[in-house]
Design a protein around this motif. Structure first.
Motif, mmCIF file in Angstrom:
data_model
loop_
_atom_site.group_PDB
_atom_site.id
_atom_site.type_symbol
_atom_site.label_atom_id
_atom_site.label_comp_id
_atom_site.label_asym_id
_atom_site.label_seq_id
_atom_site.Cartn_x
_atom_site.Cartn_y
_atom_site.Cartn_z
ATOM 1 N N ASP A 129 0.833 -1.206 0.000
ATOM 2 C CA ASP A 129 0.000 0.000 0.000
ATOM 3 C C ASP A 129 0.868 1.257 0.000
ATOM 4 O O ASP A 129 0.549 2.254 -0.663
ATOM 5 N N SER A 130 1.970 1.214 0.745
ATOM 6 C CA SER A 130 2.895 2.342 0.795
ATOM 7 C C SER A 130 3.531 2.582 -0.570
ATOM 8 O O SER A 130 3.694 3.731 -1.009
ATOM 9 N N LEU A 131 3.880 1.509 -1.258
ATOM 10 C CA LEU A 131 4.457 1.632 -2.596
ATOM 11 C C LEU A 131 3.479 2.307 -3.552
ATOM 12 O O LEU A 131 3.841 3.233 -4.287
ATOM 13 N N ALA A 132 2.230 1.849 -3.531
ATOM 14 C CA ALA A 132 1.219 2.454 -4.406
ATOM 15 C C ALA A 132 1.043 3.930 -4.098
ATOM 16 O O ALA A 132 0.965 4.766 -5.017
ATOM 17 N N ALA A 133 1.000 4.261 -2.810
ATOM 18 C CA ALA A 133 0.832 5.662 -2.418
ATOM 19 C C ALA A 133 2.023 6.510 -2.858
ATOM 20 O O ALA A 133 1.859 7.656 -3.317
ATOM 21 N N ARG A 134 3.231 5.941 -2.740
ATOM 22 C CA ARG A 134 4.428 6.710 -3.117
ATOM 23 C C ARG A 134 4.465 6.956 -4.623
ATOM 24 O O ARG A 134 4.819 8.050 -5.075
ATOM 25 N N VAL A 135 4.104 5.939 -5.402
ATOM 26 C CA VAL A 135 4.042 6.113 -6.859
ATOM 27 C C VAL A 135 3.062 7.226 -7.217
ATOM 28 O O VAL A 135 3.337 8.078 -8.073
ATOM 29 N N GLU A 136 1.910 7.240 -6.549
ATOM 30 C CA GLU A 136 0.905 8.268 -6.823
ATOM 31 C C GLU A 136 1.391 9.647 -6.398
ATOM 32 O O GLU A 136 1.231 10.631 -7.131
ATOM 33 N N LEU A 137 1.997 9.755 -5.213
ATOM 34 C CA LEU A 137 2.468 11.046 -4.722
ATOM 35 C C LEU A 137 3.574 11.624 -5.605
ATOM 36 O O LEU A 137 3.638 12.839 -5.818
ATOM 37 N N LEU A 138 4.435 10.758 -6.121
ATOM 38 C CA LEU A 138 5.524 11.212 -6.987
ATOM 39 C C LEU A 138 5.076 11.394 -8.440
ATOM 40 O O LEU A 138 5.818 11.936 -9.252
ATOM 41 N N GLY A 139 3.871 10.936 -8.743
ATOM 42 C CA GLY A 139 3.356 11.075 -10.103
ATOM 43 C C GLY A 139 4.126 10.261 -11.131
ATOM 44 O O GLY A 139 4.348 10.721 -12.253
ATOM 45 N N ILE A 140 4.525 9.045 -10.761
ATOM 46 C CA ILE A 140 5.326 8.210 -11.659
ATOM 47 C C ILE A 140 4.409 7.527 -12.679
ATOM 48 O O ILE A 140 3.520 6.763 -12.305
ATOM 49 N N PRO A 141 4.609 7.764 -13.975
ATOM 50 C CA PRO A 141 3.758 7.145 -15.007
ATOM 51 C C PRO A 141 4.249 5.736 -15.344
ATOM 52 O O PRO A 141 5.136 5.551 -16.178
ATOM 53 N N CYS A 142 3.699 4.722 -14.686
ATOM 54 C CA CYS A 142 4.202 3.358 -14.864
ATOM 55 C C CYS A 142 3.072 2.350 -15.061
ATOM 56 O O CYS A 142 3.243 1.169 -14.760
ATOM 57 N N ALA A 143 1.931 2.816 -15.585
ATOM 58 C CA ALA A 143 0.789 1.932 -15.856
ATOM 59 C C ALA A 143 0.374 1.146 -14.617
ATOM 60 O O ALA A 143 -0.048 -0.010 -14.721
ATOM 61 N N MET A 144 0.478 1.766 -13.445
ATOM 62 C CA MET A 144 0.099 1.082 -12.210
ATOM 63 C C MET A 144 -1.408 0.836 -12.176
ATOM 64 O O MET A 144 -2.193 1.727 -12.471
ATOM 65 N N LYS A 145 -1.773 -0.381 -11.816
ATOM 66 C CA LYS A 145 -3.180 -0.762 -11.780
ATOM 67 C C LYS A 145 -3.433 -1.671 -10.590
ATOM 68 O O LYS A 145 -2.694 -2.622 -10.363
ATOM 69 N N ARG A 146 -4.470 -1.345 -9.821
ATOM 70 C CA ARG A 146 -4.900 -2.235 -8.750
ATOM 71 C C ARG A 146 -5.493 -3.496 -9.364
ATOM 72 O O ARG A 146 -6.228 -3.435 -10.342
ATOM 73 N N SER A 147 -5.165 -4.647 -8.784
ATOM 74 C CA SER A 147 -5.617 -5.911 -9.350
ATOM 75 C C SER A 147 -5.948 -6.897 -8.244
ATOM 76 O O SER A 147 -5.273 -6.951 -7.212
ATOM 77 N N ALA A 148 -6.985 -7.700 -8.479
ATOM 78 C CA ALA A 148 -7.265 -8.830 -7.603
ATOM 79 C C ALA A 148 -6.329 -9.973 -7.953
ATOM 80 O O ALA A 148 -5.727 -10.004 -9.027
#
Length: 401
Positions: free
Chosen positions: A110-129
């Motif tokens: 969860d921290s990784l996802a939040a950090r990617v969002e806060l830094l605005g890193i464009p890496c095709a991040m997607k939440r997945s089951a």
């Protein structure tokens, strides 16, 4: 200091796109800094970002250009679910420690996802089951007990029977656990984003640089390089994965080879909900989709002997992965558009080793081994940034040497 290794071979799908460019420099003179990180892959990138955010001066060294080692070989299924089931890890290290390790893995993701969002890193991040299918490690009964133990510590999941699995996902397996809030990313873009954030605060990437010797002393570390210049630092961090010096790796660590394929894009043939899939088996099969509709499928792991032997198996392993994927999803064109293999570290518990290296004052290492390597890299960045800033991470003792 640490022998150069052939980290991967074949054609990783991520290299079919331009590799993100990062400004690098050459080591032409003696230098002094707060922290040296050896390793310019995703692990070193996250550590550099976290430490520069704490105000440290950081130099990242690598014998290769950044992002050209093991990071390019990852399949980038980012899960909090540790390779070792919670029920098995409890048997190995006790209930309290096992539960804390699993919860912290979830927090790190969860921290990784939040950090990617806060830094605005464009890496095709997607939440997945994720679907965790029954296999030779956990049969349906074992899988049910696993789900119950996870729910008891606040990690939600649904237990699916054969009927439910077939109706919802079209998969013929006896049982599965369904979890949510895992991640898929484009790993090279993500790693580049962390490097760029660190560099915006003054971090430098110097390559190619070969460290010939490391001398530790009371006030810091001296690094002597093969081409002459010396670097003085307060601290040294090894973030070198499979290339970590043997003297630092422990007996409970081993090296394995893994294989992966990526199909051609076929978004109209993908399975329902495009969940990530992996097996409660040894070795296990794992798969995910990409933003352009490819399927990445990996597995067929085995103990590493040498790079030549690993590479010689690529053709046969590719065929086996194509067959396994076709058995699970007959509608797919499972022919490999890309195929590659790489070597990675593993531990008996499935947990990373992070922290001060015994007998080497001011030297730290990140052994983010196993299938959760990128998740554990984020965990390591948090633990080491706390430790070097004079704080104590409450879970650091779970992962120390």
């Amino acid at each position: 200091m640490n022998a150069s290794k052939d980290l991967r071979t074949g054609d990783p799908v991520w290299l079919s796109h331009p590799v993100p460019r990062l400004g690098t420099g050459a080591l032409k003179r003696d230098r002094r800094t707060d922290i040296v990180i050896i390793g310019a892959g995703v692990t070193g990138a996250m550590a550099a970002e976290a430490l520069t955010d704490e105000g440290f001066r950081v130099i990242v060294l690598d014998r290769r250009p950044p992002l050209k080692g093991s990071t390019a070989a990852t399949t980038a299924l980012l899960q909090y679910e540790i390779d070792n089931p919670l029920t098995e890890l409890t048997r190995q290290i006790g209930h309290d420690k096992a539960c804390r390790a699993w919860r912290r893995s979830k927090l790190a993701l969860d921290s990784l996802a939040a950090r990617v969002e806060l830094l605005g890193i464009p890496c095709a991040m997607k939440r997945s089951a994720s679907l965790y299918l029954s296999g030779n490690v956990l049969d349906p009964g074992g899988l049910k007990r696993e789900g119950e133990m996870r729910r008891a510590i606040g990690l939600p999941n649904d237990y699916l029977t054969r009927k439910g699995l077939a109706e919802r996902f079209g998969i013929d397996r006896a049982a599965a656990l369904l979890t949510t809030q895992n991640l898929t990313v484009q790993p090279l873009r993500m790693a580049a984003g962390f490097h760029r954030a660190a560099m915006s605060r003054g971090a430098e990437i110097l390559c190619p640089v070969e460290v010939a010797a490391v001398e530790t002393h009371r006030d810091g570390v001296t690094l002597r390089t093969r081409n002459g210049p010396v670097i003085e630092a307060r601290y040294l961090i090894y973030a070198t994965g499979y290339e970590t010096p043997t003297a630092i790796r422990q007996s409970r660590h081993s090296i394995h080879s893994t294989y992966a394929i990526a199909t051609k894009p076929q978004p109209d043939k993908l399975w329902p909900e495009q969940v990530m899939i992996w097996e409660a088996s040894d070795p296990y099969l794992y798969m995910r989709t990409t933003s352009d509709g490819r399927v990445i499928c990996g597995g067929e792991d085995e103990a590493f002997s040498n790079a030549d032997h690993r590479d010689s198996l690529l053709t046969g392993k590719t065929k086996r992965l194509e067959e396994k994927l076709k058995t699970m999803f007959p509608q797919l064109d499972t022919r490999a558009d890309f195929a590659w293999c790489g070597s990675f570290g593993a531990s008996l518990t499935g947990l990373p080793t992070i922290g001060a290296v015994p007998g080497m004052k001011n030297v730290f290492a990140i052994l983010a081994y196993g299938g959760n390597g990128i998740t554990f890299s984020r965990l390591a960045a948090e633990i080491l940034s706390a430790a070097l800033s004079g704080h104590e991470d409450p879970d650091a003792e779970l992962f120390r040497f």
